[in-house]
Motif scaffolding. Structure first.
Motif, PDB file in Angstrom:
ATOM      1  N   ASP A   1     -43.593 102.785  59.975  1.00 29.28           N
ATOM      2  CA  ASP A   1     -43.352 101.303  59.598  1.00 29.28           C
ATOM      3  C   ASP A   1     -44.443 100.656  60.824  1.00 29.28           C
ATOM      4  OD1 ASP A   1     -41.659 101.475  57.999  1.00 29.28           O
ATOM      5  OD2 ASP A   1     -39.887 100.953  59.372  1.00 29.28           O
TER       6      ASP A   1
ATOM      7  N   LYS B   1     -37.603  95.552  55.624  1.00 29.30           N
ATOM      8  CA  LYS B   1     -37.591  94.875  56.950  1.00 29.30           C
ATOM      9  C   LYS B   1     -39.021  94.631  57.333  1.00 29.30           C
ATOM     10  CE  LYS B   1     -35.264  98.047  59.011  1.00 29.30           C
ATOM     11  NZ  LYS B   1     -34.869  99.095  57.997  1.00 29.30           N
ATOM     12  N   THR B   2     -39.957  95.655  57.127  1.00 29.56           N
ATOM     13  CA  THR B   2     -41.411  95.720  57.827  1.00 29.56           C
ATOM     14  C   THR B   2     -42.036  94.735  56.768  1.00 29.56           C
ATOM     15  OG1 THR B   2     -41.094  98.189  58.073  1.00 29.56           O
ATOM     16  CG2 THR B   2     -43.365  97.127  57.994  1.00 29.56           C
TER      17      THR B   2
ATOM     18  N   LEU C   1     -39.947  90.806  69.041  1.00 33.74           N
ATOM     19  CA  LEU C   1     -39.269  91.158  67.768  1.00 33.74           C
ATOM     20  C   LEU C   1     -39.060  92.852  67.668  1.00 33.74           C
ATOM     21  CD1 LEU C   1     -41.232  89.177  64.799  1.00 33.74           C
ATOM     22  CD2 LEU C   1     -38.665  89.348  65.216  1.00 33.74           C
TER      23      LEU C   1
ATOM     24  N   VAL D   1     -43.918  93.536  69.348  1.00 30.70           N
ATOM     25  CA  VAL D   1     -42.985  93.995  68.492  1.00 30.70           C
ATOM     26  C   VAL D   1     -42.638  95.490  68.968  1.00 30.70           C
ATOM     27  CG1 VAL D   1     -43.080  94.797  65.961  1.00 30.70           C
ATOM     28  CG2 VAL D   1     -44.269  92.655  66.649  1.00 30.70           C
TER      29      VAL D   1
ATOM     30  N   LEU E   1     -41.187  91.520  58.653  1.00 32.89           N
ATOM     31  CA  LEU E   1     -41.917  91.490  59.971  1.00 32.89           C
ATOM     32  C   LEU E   1     -43.345  91.164  59.633  1.00 32.89           C
ATOM     33  CD1 LEU E   1     -41.306  91.991  62.872  1.00 32.89           C
ATOM     34  CD2 LEU E   1     -41.533  94.256  62.372  1.00 32.89           C
TER      35      LEU E   1
ATOM     36  N   VAL F   1     -41.025  98.806  67.140  1.00 38.70           N
ATOM     37  CA  VAL F   1     -40.519  99.280  66.146  1.00 38.70           C
ATOM     38  C   VAL F   1     -39.668 100.530  66.076  1.00 38.70           C
ATOM     39  CG1 VAL F   1     -41.344 100.096  63.550  1.00 38.70           C
ATOM     40  CG2 VAL F   1     -42.395  98.257  64.630  1.00 38.70           C
TER      41      VAL F   1
ATOM     42  N   LEU G   1     -34.041  92.811  63.873  1.00 37.89           N
ATOM     43  CA  LEU G   1     -34.036  93.106  62.241  1.00 37.89           C
ATOM     44  C   LEU G   1     -33.397  94.513  61.907  1.00 37.89           C
ATOM     45  CD1 LEU G   1     -37.539  92.285  61.020  1.00 37.89           C
ATOM     46  CD2 LEU G   1     -35.613  91.026  60.347  1.00 37.89           C
ATOM     47  N   SER G   2     -32.306  94.427  61.185  1.00 39.01           N
ATOM     48  CA  SER G   2     -31.535  95.564  61.017  1.00 39.01           C
ATOM     49  C   SER G   2     -31.464  95.626  59.480  1.00 39.01           C
ATOM     50  CB  SER G   2     -29.854  95.731  61.454  1.00 39.01           C
ATOM     51  OG  SER G   2     -29.980  95.791  62.679  1.00 39.01           O
TER      52      SER G   2
ATOM     53  N   GLU H   1     -37.784  95.803  65.135  1.00 37.58           N
ATOM     54  CA  GLU H   1     -37.282  96.395  63.913  1.00 37.58           C
ATOM     55  C   GLU H   1     -36.528  97.411  64.111  1.00 37.58           C
ATOM     56  OE1 GLU H   1     -39.043  98.199  59.747  1.00 37.58           O
ATOM     57  OE2 GLU H   1     -40.315  97.283  60.888  1.00 37.58           O
ATOM     58  N   SER H   2     -35.307  97.647  63.907  1.00 38.27           N
ATOM     59  CA  SER H   2     -34.179  98.799  64.165  1.00 38.27           C
ATOM     60  C   SER H   2     -34.582  99.829  62.937  1.00 38.27           C
ATOM     61  CB  SER H   2     -32.842  98.332  63.941  1.00 38.27           C
ATOM     62  OG  SER H   2     -32.254  99.687  64.315  1.00 38.27           O
TER      63      SER H   2
ATOM     64  N   ASP I   1     -38.431 104.059  64.401  1.00 37.89           N
ATOM     65  CA  ASP I   1     -38.387 104.943  63.216  1.00 37.89           C
ATOM     66  C   ASP I   1     -37.823 106.273  63.787  1.00 37.89           C
ATOM     67  OD1 ASP I   1     -39.837 106.931  61.073  1.00 37.89           O
ATOM     68  OD2 ASP I   1     -40.009 104.819  60.427  1.00 37.89           O
TER      69      ASP I   1
END
Length: 405
Positions: free
Chosen positions: A48, A19-20, A98, A37, A23, A39, A11-12, A100-101, A41
């Protein structure tokens, strides 16, 4: 024994796009999938990750949340990402990963992490994982504010380091132009007609991606999990300006909400001073422009040109093939049949070819005004090296010259 390759979704999306929230929604509706996951930050305290824990989408016993903090996984923390993904994949406990960028991360370096062997660490994620889907989340409510702000990440205190001089708009475009799924979030905060216009623009910027409208991050998990949409070559060439370059000339198209695109193509050079004057009065209706330019005063070098909102990038992209020594030129023409087909007997491969994407553009006026920047017949007889050339040679100088904000 290793299970089959574990699928990965990344996820970008710019800071605050949601995004969060997306997610968390996916984790709470994942239908029994065991999900790890990661994440990322930039801050030392990973906010996040805290939000995802609080969202209740992870069960403490079956799944794992990895925090990668104080850096960006597309650059400084890439090694951390490699090691964590390798570890999670080898544990054989998960059905899915997953990622999260960070909001200021560019998607291409993250995707590259999954496509080649890291010699230094001896890690080959392509043996362990299958990059399934690159997702970009766009804040429909704030998009145009961020797009036209003219601010850098440094201005906003969001830079990865003191040398991170990226413009906010360039980051937005990088994230949009490289993805498989494009999620327009916060759609309930935008008027219907404005939403239609934004969707039209996004489809022009990124015609390949599956486009999804979302409210408060609520999407179908199947839209971003196990999609098998990712293909590096396809994603790398999916930007709207690239697709426009590939179209046959003069292809008519239906315009919706005044959103259109066209290619300006001339086998003649620009007068540098007139072109600079044109750029300083940039037509506001042009949202995105990208291509190659031929400046008379820099006859040996092709100039790469890129514009997004108030940001303009301009600089040398290498020698024109026509400017190379004869033997080298002949070899390249022999190898590249497409190049030899397009070769002009006088100018060779020198050309002005720029894609313009915009809203309510006056195409004829833009073309006529650009034609006015080309060399006149009289100027073609003169010494081109003597033309005044106000174009700078560095990005920082360029920003000062145009000051489009």
């Amino acid at each position: 024994m290793m299970k089959s390759k574990i699928p990965v979704t990344v996820l970008s999306g710019y800071l605050g796009s949601g995004k969060t929230t997306i997610l968390n929604h996916v984790l709470n509706n994942r239908q029994g999938l065991k999900v790890a996951v990661i994440v990322n930050d930039l801050s030392e305290v990973n906010i996040d990750a805290d939000l995802i824990r609080d969202g209740g989408g992870l069960s403490r016993t079956n799944e794992e949340l990895i925090e990668i903090s104080n850096g960006c996984i597309c650059c400084t923390l890439r090694e951390d990402l490699l090691r964590e993904v390798q570890r999670l994949a080898k544990e054989n406990r998960f059905d899915y990963i997953l990622i999260e960028s960070t909001g200021v991360g560019e998607p291409i370096p993250v995707a590259q992490t999954f496509t080649y062997i890291d010699e230094e660490q001896g890690i080959d994620l392509s043996e362990l994982c299958r990059l399934d889907c690159m997702v970009t989340v766009v804040d429909a409510y704030r998009f145009w504010t961020d797009f036209s702000s003219g601010e850098t990440l440094l201005d906003r205190g969001q830079a990865v380091g003191d040398d991170d001089t990226r413009d906010v708009v360039d980051l937005l475009i990088d994230q949009i132009e490289f993805c498989d799924v494009l999620i327009m979030n916060k759609c309930d905060m935008v008027a219907p007609d404005e939403l239609e216009e934004l969707e039209g623009v996004l489809r022009k910027l990124q015609p390949r991606a599956k486009l999804i409208r979302a409210i408060k991050g609520q999407i179908e998990p199947a839209d971003i999990l196990n999609t098998r949409l990712f293909d590096f070559d396809a994603a790398s060439t999916s930007a709207g300006w690239m697709k426009e370059m590939e179209k046959p000339a003069h292809t008519p198209e239906t315009e919706e909400y005044g959103i259109a695109s066209f290619v300006y193509e001339r086998v003649e050079p620009f007068h540098p001073e007139r072109l600079m004057t044109w750029m300083e009065e940039w037509p506001v209706e042009i949202v995105r422009a990208k291509g190659m330019m031929w400046l008379a005063s820099r006859n040996d070098f092709a100039q790469s040109f890129s514009q997004a909102g108030p940001s303009i990038q301009f600089g040398p992209a290498g020698y024109w093939v026509a400017a190379l020594p004869e033997a080298e030129r002949a070899e390249l023409l022999q190898e590249d049949k497409e190049l030899s087909k397009q070769w002009d007997p006088i100018s060779g491969d020198r050309i002005n070819k720029v894609v313009f994407i915009g809203i309510e553009m006056n195409k004829e006026q833009i073309i006529a005004s650009l034609d006015g920047c080309l060399l006149t017949d009289n100027e073609k007889q003169q010494d081109w090296t003597r033309f005044a050339d106000p174009f700078p040679n560095s990005a920082s100088e360029l920003k000062e010259v145009f000051n489009l904000t």
